[in-house]
Design an enzyme around this catalytic site. Sequence first.
Site, mmCIF file in Angstrom:
data_model
loop_
_atom_site.group_PDB
_atom_site.id
_atom_site.type_symbol
_atom_site.label_atom_id
_atom_site.label_comp_id
_atom_site.label_asym_id
_atom_site.label_seq_id
_atom_site.Cartn_x
_atom_site.Cartn_y
_atom_site.Cartn_z
ATOM 1 N N GLU A 105 46.656 5.257 10.402
ATOM 2 C CA GLU A 105 45.808 4.141 9.954
ATOM 3 C C GLU A 105 46.528 3.336 8.882
ATOM 4 O O GLU A 105 47.291 3.890 8.086
ATOM 5 C CB GLU A 105 44.506 4.688 9.340
ATOM 6 C CG GLU A 105 43.407 4.964 10.338
ATOM 7 C CD GLU A 105 42.665 3.701 10.775
ATOM 8 O OE1 GLU A 105 43.169 2.582 10.560
ATOM 9 O OE2 GLU A 105 41.584 3.855 11.356
ATOM 10 N N ASP A 126 45.496 -8.076 7.561
ATOM 11 C CA ASP A 126 45.287 -9.516 7.674
ATOM 12 C C ASP A 126 44.118 -10.015 6.842
ATOM 13 O O ASP A 126 43.240 -9.253 6.450
ATOM 14 C CB ASP A 126 45.008 -9.891 9.133
ATOM 15 C CG ASP A 126 43.611 -9.467 9.575
ATOM 16 O OD1 ASP A 126 43.255 -8.286 9.369
ATOM 17 O OD2 ASP A 126 42.855 -10.317 10.076
ATOM 18 N N ASP A 132 39.020 2.539 3.836
ATOM 19 C CA ASP A 132 38.178 1.919 2.813
ATOM 20 C C ASP A 132 36.933 2.810 2.652
ATOM 21 O O ASP A 132 36.983 3.819 1.963
ATOM 22 C CB ASP A 132 37.858 0.499 3.318
ATOM 23 C CG ASP A 132 37.160 -0.363 2.304
ATOM 24 O OD1 ASP A 132 36.422 0.165 1.472
ATOM 25 O OD2 ASP A 132 37.336 -1.592 2.322
HETATM 26 P P1 5GP Z 1 36.469 1.344 6.672
HETATM 27 O O1 5GP Z 1 35.766 1.638 7.957
HETATM 28 O O2 5GP Z 1 37.291 2.480 6.138
HETATM 29 O O3 5GP Z 1 35.512 0.810 5.624
HETATM 30 O O4 5GP Z 1 37.393 0.102 6.920
HETATM 31 C C1 5GP Z 1 38.504 0.200 7.692
HETATM 32 C C2 5GP Z 1 39.011 -1.143 8.148
HETATM 33 O O5 5GP Z 1 38.586 -2.231 7.315
HETATM 34 C C3 5GP Z 1 40.510 -1.144 8.070
HETATM 35 O O6 5GP Z 1 41.082 -0.578 9.234
HETATM 36 C C4 5GP Z 1 40.816 -2.606 7.897
HETATM 37 O O7 5GP Z 1 40.842 -3.245 9.136
HETATM 38 C C5 5GP Z 1 39.639 -3.142 7.102
HETATM 39 N N1 5GP Z 1 39.934 -3.200 5.658
HETATM 40 C C6 5GP Z 1 39.443 -2.411 4.690
HETATM 41 N N2 5GP Z 1 39.931 -2.748 3.483
HETATM 42 C C7 5GP Z 1 40.775 -3.790 3.698
HETATM 43 C C8 5GP Z 1 41.608 -4.597 2.837
HETATM 44 O O8 5GP Z 1 41.692 -4.444 1.607
HETATM 45 N N3 5GP Z 1 42.332 -5.567 3.446
HETATM 46 C C9 5GP Z 1 42.295 -5.808 4.780
HETATM 47 N N4 5GP Z 1 43.057 -6.788 5.242
HETATM 48 N N5 5GP Z 1 41.525 -5.073 5.619
HETATM 49 C C10 5GP Z 1 40.773 -4.081 5.079
#
Ligand code: 5GP
Length: 183
Positions: free
Chosen positions: A102, A162, A106
């Site tokens: 990955e 992105d 987040d």
């Molecule tokens: P989660 O499900 O862990 O909250 O989020 C995962 C996805 O959110 C990541 O694979 C990514 O696509 C997007 N994401 C989370 N934080 C960031 C960030 O700081 N920058 C970007 N560009 N995408 C993020």
Amino acid sequence: MQRVTLKDKTFVPYITSDKILASVKVMAQKINADLTDDMPLFLVVLNGSFMFAADLLKEVTIPCEICFIKLASYHGTSSTGTVTEMIGLTDEIKGRTVVVVEDIVDTGITLEKLVTLLTKKEVKQIKVASFLLKPDAYTKTLKIDYVGMEIPNDFVVGYGLDYDGLGRNMKDIFVLDKNVDSK
Ligand code: 5GP
């Protein structure tokens, strides 16, 4: 490194390419030591992980296989709400050691959904390698086995990540400049 503007937002330099590559190398060394005899299958989660995966796997020297997947979400017809589906998995994964690759974790919601899907496929073990982790945003208990860098809960771009489709090709990582705009 200079600040960059992508659409309506400005980003400032955050992590240089040199630091990124040094950290990726350490991750790969740990994987090489841990999974020497496991013949792992690296499951690269597109799109964001493409750059990290390329750098990581150049440093992985143990026998392994690599597969690229995408996650798609759709609303199911039952009461379960959003259903997540794995697209692109062509390899037989039953009984195998799978390393999820990955770009960033987040909240961990995406990762948890993927791990649930993999568990149903009766894999031997699941390891997770994420280049970035936001510990303050992480809401899950699932262990992330290999982490490149922990960062605060700020929005970053570059190195595969992105903003609205832009910035993935930048080799350094930039963070949103909160002083300029927060639209
Ligand atoms: P989660 O499900 O862990 O909250 O989020 C995962 C996805 O959110 C990541 O694979 C990514 O696509 C997007 N994401 C989370 N934080 C960031 C960030 O700081 N920058 C970007 N560009 N995408 C993020």
